[in-house]
Design a protein around this motif. Structure first.
Motif, PDB file in Angstrom:
ATOM      1  N   LEU A  99       0.821  -1.213   0.000  1.00 19.65           N
ATOM      2  CA  LEU A  99       0.000   0.000   0.000  1.00 19.65           C
ATOM      3  C   LEU A  99       0.853   1.260   0.000  1.00 19.65           C
ATOM      4  O   LEU A  99       0.423   2.307  -0.493  1.00 19.65           O
ATOM      5  CB  LEU A  99      -0.945   0.000   1.207  1.00 19.65           C
ATOM      6  N   ASP A 100       2.042   1.174   0.553  1.00 18.47           N
ATOM      7  CA  ASP A 100       2.936   2.334   0.549  1.00 18.47           C
ATOM      8  C   ASP A 100       3.456   2.661  -0.844  1.00 18.47           C
ATOM      9  O   ASP A 100       3.893   3.783  -1.099  1.00 18.47           O
ATOM     10  CB  ASP A 100       4.130   2.087   1.480  1.00 18.47           C
ATOM     11  N   ASN A 101       3.406   1.686  -1.725  1.00 16.00           N
ATOM     12  CA  ASN A 101       3.999   1.889  -3.045  1.00 16.00           C
ATOM     13  C   ASN A 101       2.975   1.962  -4.179  1.00 16.00           C
ATOM     14  O   ASN A 101       3.358   1.955  -5.338  1.00 16.00           O
ATOM     15  CB  ASN A 101       5.002   0.763  -3.336  1.00 16.00           C
ATOM     16  N   VAL A 102       1.722   2.019  -3.849  1.00 16.89           N
ATOM     17  CA  VAL A 102       0.727   2.204  -4.909  1.00 16.89           C
ATOM     18  C   VAL A 102       0.673   3.677  -5.290  1.00 16.89           C
ATOM     19  O   VAL A 102       1.198   4.541  -4.595  1.00 16.89           O
ATOM     20  CB  VAL A 102      -0.665   1.710  -4.451  1.00 16.89           C
ATOM     21  N   GLY A 103       0.021   3.969  -6.389  1.00 17.63           N
ATOM     22  CA  GLY A 103       0.043   5.329  -6.918  1.00 17.63           C
ATOM     23  C   GLY A 103      -1.016   6.248  -6.371  1.00 17.63           C
ATOM     24  O   GLY A 103      -1.290   7.294  -6.963  1.00 17.63           O
ATOM     25  N   SER A 104      -1.645   5.907  -5.282  1.00 12.59           N
ATOM     26  CA  SER A 104      -2.677   6.771  -4.712  1.00 12.59           C
ATOM     27  C   SER A 104      -2.457   6.900  -3.217  1.00 12.59           C
ATOM     28  O   SER A 104      -1.735   6.121  -2.587  1.00 12.59           O
ATOM     29  CB  SER A 104      -4.064   6.183  -4.984  1.00 12.59           C
ATOM     30  N   ALA A 105      -3.108   7.919  -2.631  1.00 11.67           N
ATOM     31  CA  ALA A 105      -3.115   8.065  -1.170  1.00 11.67           C
ATOM     32  C   ALA A 105      -4.185   7.141  -0.599  1.00 11.67           C
ATOM     33  O   ALA A 105      -5.319   7.110  -1.100  1.00 11.67           O
ATOM     34  CB  ALA A 105      -3.395   9.510  -0.788  1.00 11.67           C
ATOM     35  N   ILE A 106      -3.828   6.382   0.442  1.00 11.97           N
ATOM     36  CA  ILE A 106      -4.749   5.377   0.993  1.00 11.97           C
ATOM     37  C   ILE A 106      -4.786   5.486   2.504  1.00 11.97           C
ATOM     38  O   ILE A 106      -3.752   5.686   3.154  1.00 11.97           O
ATOM     39  CB  ILE A 106      -4.308   3.952   0.581  1.00 11.97           C
ATOM     40  N   TYR A 107      -5.998   5.375   3.047  1.00  9.55           N
ATOM     41  CA  TYR A 107      -6.103   5.187   4.490  1.00  9.55           C
ATOM     42  C   TYR A 107      -7.238   4.211   4.783  1.00  9.55           C
ATOM     43  O   TYR A 107      -8.155   4.018   3.974  1.00  9.55           O
ATOM     44  CB  TYR A 107      -6.289   6.501   5.236  1.00  9.55           C
ATOM     45  N   VAL A 108      -7.138   3.559   5.933  1.00 10.93           N
ATOM     46  CA  VAL A 108      -8.083   2.516   6.327  1.00 10.93           C
ATOM     47  C   VAL A 108      -8.698   2.910   7.661  1.00 10.93           C
ATOM     48  O   VAL A 108      -7.991   3.252   8.608  1.00 10.93           O
ATOM     49  CB  VAL A 108      -7.379   1.143   6.452  1.00 10.93           C
ATOM     50  N   ARG A 109     -10.054   2.875   7.744  1.00 15.68           N
ATOM     51  CA  ARG A 109     -10.758   3.271   8.973  1.00 15.68           C
ATOM     52  C   ARG A 109     -11.572   2.094   9.506  1.00 15.68           C
ATOM     53  O   ARG A 109     -12.281   1.415   8.744  1.00 15.68           O
ATOM     54  CB  ARG A 109     -11.689   4.448   8.699  1.00 15.68           C
ATOM     55  N   ASP A 110     -11.443   1.847  10.806  1.00 15.96           N
ATOM     56  CA  ASP A 110     -12.228   0.818  11.491  1.00 15.96           C
ATOM     57  C   ASP A 110     -13.703   1.217  11.443  1.00 15.96           C
ATOM     58  O   ASP A 110     -14.083   2.306  11.868  1.00 15.96           O
ATOM     59  CB  ASP A 110     -11.767   0.672  12.934  1.00 15.96           C
ATOM     60  N   MET A 111     -14.557   0.316  10.938  1.00 16.01           N
ATOM     61  CA  MET A 111     -15.968   0.649  10.765  1.00 16.01           C
ATOM     62  C   MET A 111     -16.708   0.739  12.097  1.00 16.01           C
ATOM     63  O   MET A 111     -17.740   1.417  12.190  1.00 16.01           O
ATOM     64  CB  MET A 111     -16.644  -0.398   9.862  1.00 16.01           C
ATOM     65  N   THR A 139     -15.085   1.456  15.431  1.00 12.92           N
ATOM     66  CA  THR A 139     -14.547   2.472  16.343  1.00 12.92           C
ATOM     67  C   THR A 139     -14.271   3.804  15.646  1.00 12.92           C
ATOM     68  O   THR A 139     -14.118   4.830  16.316  1.00 12.92           O
ATOM     69  CB  THR A 139     -13.237   1.970  16.970  1.00 12.92           C
ATOM     70  N   GLY A 140     -14.191   3.789  14.308  1.00 14.55           N
ATOM     71  CA  GLY A 140     -13.861   5.024  13.580  1.00 14.55           C
ATOM     72  C   GLY A 140     -12.377   5.349  13.586  1.00 14.55           C
ATOM     73  O   GLY A 140     -11.965   6.370  13.034  1.00 14.55           O
ATOM     74  N   GLU A 141     -11.560   4.513  14.177  1.00 14.31           N
ATOM     75  CA  GLU A 141     -10.124   4.763  14.250  1.00 14.31           C
ATOM     76  C   GLU A 141      -9.473   4.537  12.895  1.00 14.31           C
ATOM     77  O   GLU A 141      -9.787   3.596  12.172  1.00 14.31           O
ATOM     78  CB  GLU A 141      -9.510   3.816  15.276  1.00 14.31           C
ATOM     79  N   VAL A 142      -8.537   5.443  12.523  1.00 13.27           N
ATOM     80  CA  VAL A 142      -7.745   5.259  11.303  1.00 13.27           C
ATOM     81  C   VAL A 142      -6.629   4.263  11.613  1.00 13.27           C
ATOM     82  O   VAL A 142      -5.734   4.549  12.413  1.00 13.27           O
ATOM     83  CB  VAL A 142      -7.151   6.586  10.805  1.00 13.27           C
ATOM     84  N   LEU A 143      -6.694   3.086  11.007  1.00 12.85           N
ATOM     85  CA  LEU A 143      -5.745   2.028  11.304  1.00 12.85           C
ATOM     86  C   LEU A 143      -4.457   2.158  10.487  1.00 12.85           C
ATOM     87  O   LEU A 143      -3.404   1.709  10.927  1.00 12.85           O
ATOM     88  CB  LEU A 143      -6.390   0.657  11.015  1.00 12.85           C
ATOM     89  N   PHE A 144      -4.563   2.756   9.314  1.00 11.33           N
ATOM     90  CA  PHE A 144      -3.384   2.805   8.452  1.00 11.33           C
ATOM     91  C   PHE A 144      -3.497   3.993   7.501  1.00 11.33           C
ATOM     92  O   PHE A 144      -4.581   4.300   6.992  1.00 11.33           O
ATOM     93  CB  PHE A 144      -3.259   1.509   7.640  1.00 11.33           C
ATOM     94  N   ALA A 145      -2.406   4.680   7.304  1.00 13.88           N
ATOM     95  CA  ALA A 145      -2.306   5.746   6.293  1.00 13.88           C
ATOM     96  C   ALA A 145      -0.988   5.543   5.559  1.00 13.88           C
ATOM     97  O   ALA A 145       0.066   5.496   6.191  1.00 13.88           O
ATOM     98  CB  ALA A 145      -2.352   7.121   6.946  1.00 13.88           C
ATOM     99  N   ASN A 146      -1.042   5.413   4.233  1.00 13.94           N
ATOM    100  CA  ASN A 146       0.193   5.115   3.505  1.00 13.94           C
ATOM    101  C   ASN A 146       1.056   6.361   3.318  1.00 13.94           C
ATOM    102  O   ASN A 146       0.671   7.480   3.675  1.00 13.94           O
ATOM    103  CB  ASN A 146      -0.109   4.436   2.155  1.00 13.94           C
ATOM    104  N   ARG A 147       2.243   6.137   2.769  1.00 14.53           N
ATOM    105  CA  ARG A 147       3.229   7.209   2.659  1.00 14.53           C
ATOM    106  C   ARG A 147       2.717   8.382   1.829  1.00 14.53           C
ATOM    107  O   ARG A 147       2.933   9.548   2.158  1.00 14.53           O
ATOM    108  CB  ARG A 147       4.522   6.656   2.038  1.00 14.53           C
ATOM    109  N   SER A 148       2.015   8.081   0.721  1.00 15.37           N
ATOM    110  CA  SER A 148       1.505   9.150  -0.133  1.00 15.37           C
ATOM    111  C   SER A 148       0.528  10.033   0.617  1.00 15.37           C
ATOM    112  O   SER A 148       0.560  11.264   0.495  1.00 15.37           O
ATOM    113  CB  SER A 148       0.839   8.546  -1.377  1.00 15.37           C
ATOM    114  N   LEU A 149      -0.338   9.444   1.410  1.00 13.55           N
ATOM    115  CA  LEU A 149      -1.304  10.232   2.189  1.00 13.55           C
ATOM    116  C   LEU A 149      -0.590  11.066   3.237  1.00 13.55           C
ATOM    117  O   LEU A 149      -0.900  12.254   3.420  1.00 13.55           O
ATOM    118  CB  LEU A 149      -2.322   9.299   2.859  1.00 13.55           C
ATOM    119  N   ARG A 150       0.382  10.465   3.924  1.00 12.15           N
ATOM    120  CA  ARG A 150       1.092  11.205   4.977  1.00 12.15           C
ATOM    121  C   ARG A 150       1.875  12.377   4.393  1.00 12.15           C
ATOM    122  O   ARG A 150       1.986  13.443   5.023  1.00 12.15           O
ATOM    123  CB  ARG A 150       2.047  10.257   5.720  1.00 12.15           C
ATOM    124  N   ASN A 151       2.412  12.205   3.167  1.00 12.57           N
ATOM    125  CA  ASN A 151       3.192  13.285   2.564  1.00 12.57           C
ATOM    126  C   ASN A 151       2.326  14.407   2.026  1.00 12.57           C
ATOM    127  O   ASN A 151       2.661  15.590   2.146  1.00 12.57           O
ATOM    128  CB  ASN A 151       4.058  12.721   1.429  1.00 12.57           C
TER     129      ASN A 151
END
Length: 879
Positions: free
Chosen positions: A347-359, A361-373
């Motif tokens: 997911l860190d190396n795909v060409g889009s910004a990605i994040y994953v949210r727990d359905m 609790t609403g917690e963001v479980l993962f945000a890839n490098r593109s999204l963080r940058n």
């Protein structure tokens, strides 16, 4: 991919793959139905099936197909050294096949976990864990290569339908894919690597039809190279006398694809690259082997010029990647370079910004490098949901939305889908693509479709669209509107005299002034080089007179160009709308007819459309059609007439040559006078080719006269201001001299002064270059300009032709006689010939006897006549 999907062929390929990579595998289609049976010995495959439950097979299959997020899944089994993997192969986002792969590890750690069964031993196919992951990558990359080329073919077919590509294009695409398929098949080959490399070069070189294809291996010191493989086309001899330790310069070492076409401007390094292969065109593609570049694919054309197409370079790039995989596989003993370590790495190396949210609790479980940058602020402030999730539709498991980030002024495409996370939790995965550049490009394309790039006004396409709307509006409301067609007067003289940059400046200034006229700010259009259309909308028709007045005032003032004031007037045609059954094109045509009528009235005026104008314009339209037809048929209808030039200082007043004059004998209209057709030729932009035609014809005839007993006969050809300012006028004259063979001294080009020409330096330069060809220059209509004497001093004319206006009253007007006598004395002093035009009576001729006038023209001696008549009277050519 079609060949692979054939079950028999697929099973054969699968068996070879498993045998080469030491794994057990079989293939399922998108619905989970088996396409092949598991490769391997029956006893061993049965043991594997007994050790892995059907539920485990179904589970790993669903992981790579149901949600569409995992392309590859790997799971341990109840047997310590047995590993199960699934690999999804997708086409256009849809899974078309799934490979189930089993590996028997030789380095499994039996203490790592609780296992129900002992390890498998003495199996035919065994691999290390690292090799197993390399095998999965090899399988994915090999099949992906086929799918990518299948995608290219599908895209090419779709683009062909949209753009109506030719059958040739489709054929080329098919041949390209066949060549790629041939290269891909070499992945299975057990031949020596040198043989495979040569086969690849043969496939690529034959498809491209190049002279030679070479694989060069550079030594570590960069000074020498070896020829790893070479292929030469039929009839082409190798450029290398040996294959080892050849000299190699730094010019070959590069980590980028180099494309050198025959017509390109090359620097020293690029020329050196061509020299190494003695090529006229060359493509160099580096191959990355074990993370370094030391091998180069070089494809050269040595026999003829060649311009590389984008498709050809992409084809080479794609196919050499396959060759790169083959070589790497051999070097690393059937292992590919690397594989993804985890889902996060993928997911860190795909060409889009990605994040994953727990359905839950609403917690963001993962945000890839593109999204963080790119969205660090939103991640830090936990505002991703406010921006991207506020308009999601409840209950939809997946969807797409377009989001505008007002603060950043950016556009995004948001894709979301429900999936099961790695730890089993239900989550929503959001994929975000920045589409700002796409939106800006779309807006730019829309603007370009309806806007003139130079002035910023709307263009003809937009004019026709708006005019149709205004006509409909006027018909529905029972109101009137008006269409104004403007054409600048003598704009070409300003454009050519001052330079195109000043012409463009003038056009932009006029456009901005028109846009400042009240009530037509949004209905001004540039529809041609110096043509404008203005629509007076029905709601503003009551201000018709004021709008016309405001437009006229724009052109009543001078324009400041090149440090001076210049006047540029316009001719305007006016037509009201609507009339019954009147179309947009008919309305524009009527306005154009009216504008041309204004031109005929002397320019700098307006003309309102009427039936009378329409009937008279039919003549002009017929002339225009006939003139265009005459142009396409080689200007043969434009005949050259000749008026003799007489030397009155010699006994018998002999003819010394003639002035060439153009006449139009139209096949449809009959004879058309120069006064009628020359302004039209200038308006249509045909005056240059017509003038060039007259020049060539006159030179051909004069050469015939010179070769048939009249070697000193000269021909005079008029050169208009428009012709004189052609960028290639010197080349045109030079080519005419060479093609006709005329002695340059027997050609005299007549030029007139023009107040529209302000750049005297440019005229001097052009005439000086023409004189270097040996051609004589005559100053025509002398005495009608304001700076004639200074022109004679600045430009070395050979002949001065006194305008016939000074001859009209020559017999009894002392001023005319004094003027001609003065000019004759001046011409004699500076060694320039003088020619007096317009001699029509004996009395006028007798006045000249006591002056230093040598050459004369006029009806007293002869009128302009056809070539045959002129030759019969003055040439007397013997058969």
């Amino acid at each position: 991919m079609q060949n692979l999907m054939d079950k028999a062929a697929l099973k054969k390929w699968q068996d070879k793959f498993c045998d080469a990579t030491n794994v057990y595998a079989y293939c399922l289609d998108a619905d989970g139905k088996p396409l092949t049976e598991m490769s391997g010995k029956d006893v061993e495959t049965e043991q594997i099936r007994q050790a892995i439950s059907k539920e485990m097979f179904r589970s790993i299959y669903k992981r790579v197909t149901v949600d569409g997020l995992e392309e590859q899944a790997v799971e341990r089994t109840a047997v310590p050294n047995l590993c199960l993997a699934a690999l999804s192969i997708s086409l256009r986002g849809k899974a078309v096949a799934v490979w189930i792969v089993c590996g028997i590890f030789t380095d499994a750690d039996e203490e790592d976990g609780e296992y129900q069964n002992p390890s498998f031993e003495n199996f035919s196919y065994e691999v290390t864990e690292k090799e197993f992951y390399h095998v999965l990558d090899l399988l994915r990359d090999t099949v992906y290569t086929l799918l990518e080329n299948r995608n290219l073919m599908l895209d090419a077919e779709a683009e062909s339908r949209r753009s109506r590509y030719s059958e040739y294009e489709m054929s080329a695409s098919l041949k390209r894919n066949e060549a790629i398929a041939d290269v891909v098949q070499l992945l299975e080959s057990d031949d020596a690597i040198e043989t495979i490399m040569t086969d690849v070069l043969r496939i690529l070189g034959s498809y491209l039809n190049v002279s030679t294809a070479v694989l060069c291996r550079i030594h570590k010191d960069g000074k020498l190279m070896d020829i790893a493989a070479e292929w030469c086309n039929q009839g082409v001899v190798s450029k290398f006398d040996k294959t080892k330790d050849l000299p190699c310069t730094e010019a070959l070492r590069t980590d980028k694809v180099i494309v050198l076409s025959s017509d390109a401007m090359l620097d020293e390094i690029q020329r050196e690259r061509l020299q190494i292969f003695e090529a006229k065109a060359l493509v160099i593609i580096p191959l990355i082997i074990n993370g370094a570049v030391n091998l180069y694919g070089c494809f050269g054309e040595c026999e003829k010029d060649r311009q590389w197409m984008i498709e050809e370079v992409k084809f080479l790039n794609d196919t050499t990647k396959i060759l790169q995989s083959i070589i790497t596989k051999r070097i690393q003993k059937n292992s590919l370079a690397s594989s993804y370590a985890s889902l996060e790495t993928i997911l860190d190396n795909v060409g889009s910004a990605i994040y994953v949210r727990d359905m839950q609790t609403g917690e963001v479980l993962f945000a890839n490098r593109s999204l963080r940058n790119n969205l660090s602020k939103e991640v830090k402030n936990k505002t991703l949901g406010n921006l991207f999730e506020r308009d999601l539709i409840d209950g939809n498991r997946r969807g797409k939305q377009e989001i505008y980030h007002e603060e950043r002024e950016r556009w995004y495409d948001l894709y979301y889908t429900y999936i099961t996370w790695v730890d089993g939790r239900p989550v929503t995965l959001f994929a975000i693509y920045d589409i700002t550049e796409k939106k800006v490009y779309q807006k730019k394309i829309e603007q370009q479709a309806y806007t003139d790039f130079l002035t910023g006004l709307y263009n003809r396409l937009c004019c026709e669209r708006d005019l149709a709307r205004y006509i409909d509006e006027a018909k529905k409301e029972g109101t009137r509107g008006a269409l104004l067609y403007l054409d600048l007067d003598d704009f070409k003289h300003i454009n050519d005299g001052l330079g195109h940059q000043y012409g463009d400046t003038l056009l932009k200034s006029i456009s901005h002034s028109l846009q400042r006229v009240e009530e037509i700010e949004n209905s001004c259009y540039r529809v041609g080089g110096d043509e404008f259309i203005i629509i007076i909308p029905p709601q503003h028709y009551e201000r018709f007179e004021q709008i016309i007045t405001d437009i006229k005032q724009i052109f009543a003032k001078p324009w400041f160009l090149k440090d001076a004031d210049y006047y540029c007037t316009m001719s305007m045609g006016i037509v009201d709308f609507p009339d019954e059954r009147e179309s947009v094109h008919e309305l524009i045509k009527k306005a154009d007819i009216s504008m041309y009528e204004a031109k005929k009235l002397g320019k700098n005026c307006t003309a309102v459309y009427s039936d009378k104008i329409d009937s008279s314009s039919n003549r002009r339209l017929d002339m225009e059609k006939s003139m265009r037809d005459a142009a396409t048929s080689g200007y043969k209808e434009f005949e050259v007439y000749f008026q003799p030039i007489i030397d009155i200082q010699l006994p018998g007043t002999p003819c010394t040559g003639a002035e060439a004059l153009i006449r139009w004998n139209s096949a449809e209209l009959g004879f058309v006078t120069p006064a009628e057709f020359i302004p039209l030729a200038e308006y249509l932009g045909l005056i240059n080719p017509i003038g060039n035609h007259v020049l060539k014809e006159a030179c051909i005839y004069c050469k015939q006269w010179n070769d048939n007993g009249y070697p000193n006969y000269k021909v005079n050809v008029n050169l208009s201001v428009v012709q004189l300012l052609q960028a290639d006028i010197v080349d045109i004259v030079s080519h005419t001299l060479k093609s006709t063979g005329i002695n340059p001294r027997n050609l005299t080009l007549e030029v007139t002064e023009s107040l529209a020409i302000n750049d005297m330096e440019r005229m001097k330069s052009i005439l000086a270059k023409i004189k270097t060809l040996g051609v004589r220059i005559a100053l025509d209509d002398f005495g009608t300009g304001y700076s004639s004497l200074s022109h004679i001093r600045e430009i070395p004319f050979d002949v001065i032709k006194v305008d016939q206006s000074f001859v009209k009253d020559l017999a009894g007007d002392a001023y005319s006689q004094s003027f001609i006598r003065m000019v004759a004395e001046l011409a004699d002093a500076i060694d320039v010939a003088i020619c007096v035009e317009g001699i029509e009576t004996k009395e006028q001729y007798k006045v000249l006897e006591g002056m230093k006038v040598r050459l004369v023209q006029g009806y007293y001696f002869d009128k302009p006549m056809e070539k045959a008549e002129f030759e019969k009277k003055y040439i007397k050519v013997t058969e």
